[in-house]
Design a protein around this motif. Structure first.
Motif, mmCIF file in Angstrom:
data_model
loop_
_atom_site.group_PDB
_atom_site.id
_atom_site.type_symbol
_atom_site.label_atom_id
_atom_site.label_comp_id
_atom_site.label_asym_id
_atom_site.label_seq_id
_atom_site.Cartn_x
_atom_site.Cartn_y
_atom_site.Cartn_z
ATOM 1 N N UNK A 9 52.694 137.309 41.008
ATOM 2 C CA UNK A 9 51.367 137.879 40.741
ATOM 3 C C UNK A 9 50.308 136.832 41.094
ATOM 4 N N UNK A 10 49.389 137.214 41.961
ATOM 5 C CA UNK A 10 48.361 136.277 42.425
ATOM 6 C C UNK A 10 46.973 136.784 42.036
ATOM 7 N N UNK A 11 46.236 135.946 41.339
ATOM 8 C CA UNK A 11 44.845 136.271 41.029
ATOM 9 C C UNK A 11 43.950 135.784 42.152
ATOM 10 N N UNK A 12 43.153 136.694 42.715
ATOM 11 C CA UNK A 12 42.265 136.339 43.828
ATOM 12 C C UNK A 12 40.822 136.657 43.445
ATOM 13 N N UNK A 13 39.851 135.934 44.020
ATOM 14 C CA UNK A 13 38.447 136.174 43.656
ATOM 15 C C UNK A 13 37.808 137.346 44.388
ATOM 16 N N UNK A 14 38.620 138.121 45.097
ATOM 17 C CA UNK A 14 38.104 139.304 45.784
ATOM 18 C C UNK A 14 38.863 139.565 47.075
ATOM 19 N N UNK A 15 39.070 140.826 47.362
ATOM 20 C CA UNK A 15 39.805 141.222 48.567
ATOM 21 C C UNK A 15 39.135 140.724 49.834
ATOM 22 N N UNK A 16 37.798 140.730 49.848
ATOM 23 C CA UNK A 16 37.069 140.430 51.080
ATOM 24 C C UNK A 16 36.571 138.988 51.152
ATOM 25 N N UNK A 26 52.692 137.197 50.118
ATOM 26 C CA UNK A 26 52.131 137.357 48.776
ATOM 27 C C UNK A 26 51.164 138.540 48.764
ATOM 28 N N UNK A 27 51.666 139.683 48.356
ATOM 29 C CA UNK A 27 50.871 140.912 48.385
ATOM 30 C C UNK A 27 50.591 141.494 47.005
ATOM 31 N N UNK A 28 51.209 140.916 45.972
ATOM 32 C CA UNK A 28 51.001 141.414 44.605
ATOM 33 C C UNK A 28 49.764 140.734 44.029
ATOM 34 N N UNK A 29 48.597 141.238 44.431
ATOM 35 C CA UNK A 29 47.338 140.564 44.138
ATOM 36 C C UNK A 29 46.513 141.343 43.120
ATOM 37 N N UNK A 30 45.828 140.582 42.276
ATOM 38 C CA UNK A 30 44.918 141.169 41.295
ATOM 39 C C UNK A 30 43.540 140.545 41.486
#
Length: 290
Positions: free
Chosen positions: A114-121, A135-139
């Motif tokens: 599970x990866x926390x990202x600051x935004x898709x874009x 790594x595609x399991x992003x939140x």
């Protein structure tokens, strides 16, 4: 004349725009209605065409180029300024580092992390896709919530930007990779993180005026670095003055006053790579204002 202007509350942006919005330079009759938002909110506002002038990530710019063009002034590019992929698990950090160093694909057991990202874009997410495409399991999280989400076990990996790169280690978190270093090693270019864009529909003379005023605001900030400290600290996530100025030194540099040839080449290369990988839509729009 009043224009809408959006940028983040982070020290690099407030440092750049302080002189402009507080009339420490001559604004030549222009007034600004400011929106302070996190980068992904600004990206989405750009997709909707909500603001006359706005900060956005370069990844997002590829989706907004039909409505906006890029100023030479105000950008965040540089060496050693990339987003960091971090984790609470020191052994996991070492394992992922080894896989990246050896060019080995992630095993299935790690691909589901599970990866926390600051935004898709965000450009940060784009760079993560280059380094670890599996790594595609992003939140998507507000950037300032990523460290706490890691510490509380809600995510396994976190993609951090802004001043969090100065605070994660003291919270017991561990770096997997500096994605800026990864980009620089592959390309030799400074990493393009975010830029300032203006609506294409504005008068051409006004757009050039805005470009000049933002550059003047940057020059004023360089010449008077303490002038906006109270304003900067009012909006900063991390209030310590040392952290504030570390952040500014990292993200505000000569490229912020003028992209120059090297800055433009780096941005064009990022766009070309993203199009080649089908990460962004193709566009025939001219991206640079001047």
């Amino acid at each position: 004349m009043k224009l809408t202007l959006g940028f983040s509350p982070c020290p690099n942006d407030t440092f750049i725009f302080d002189a402009l919005i507080h009339h420490k330079i001559e604004t030549e009759g222009l007034e600004f209605e400011v929106s302070y938002e996190d980068v992904e909110t600004l990206n989405n506002k750009a997709f909707n065409g909500d603001l006359d002038i706005t900060k956005l990530s370069y990844h997002a710019f590829a989706y907004a180029a039909k409505d906006y063009e890029l100023l030479d002034a105000g950008s965040a590019l540089g060496f050693g300024v990339g987003p960091l992929l971090i984790t609470k698990d020191a052994k996991m950090a070492e394992q992922l580092q080894a896989l990246l160093r050896d060019g080995v694909a992630l095993p299935d057991v790690l691909a589901g992390l599970r990866v926390g990202i600051p935004g898709k874009f965000t450009t940060a997410n784009f760079l993560l896709g280059l380094a670890f495409p599996q790594l595609q399991n992003k939140e998507e999280l507000i950037f300032s919530d990523i460290e706490s989400s890691l510490l509380e076990g809600r995510i396994d990996l976190g993609l951090i930007i802004h001043e969090n790169r100065f605070t994660y280690a003291q919270k017991g978190l561990h770096k997997v990779v500096d994605l800026g270093d990864y980009w620089e090693g592959k390309t030799g270019f400074p990493i393009p993180l975010g830029g300032i864009v203006v609506k294409r529909t504005l008068d051409p003379a006004l757009k050039l005026q805005l470009n000049r005023l933002v550059a003047e605001s940057v020059r004023f900030a360089f010449a008077n670095p303490k002038s906006g400290l109270a304003y900067i600290k009012e909006h900063a996530q991390e209030m310590e003055e040392e952290v504030v100025y570390k952040h500014i030194e990292l993200y505000v540099n000569a490229y912020s006053e003028n992209l120059g040839d090297e800055g433009r080449k780096a941005i064009q290369y990022l766009f070309d790579q993203a199009k080649e990988l089908n990460i962004v839509p193709t566009s025939t729009e001219k991206i640079f204002l001047t």
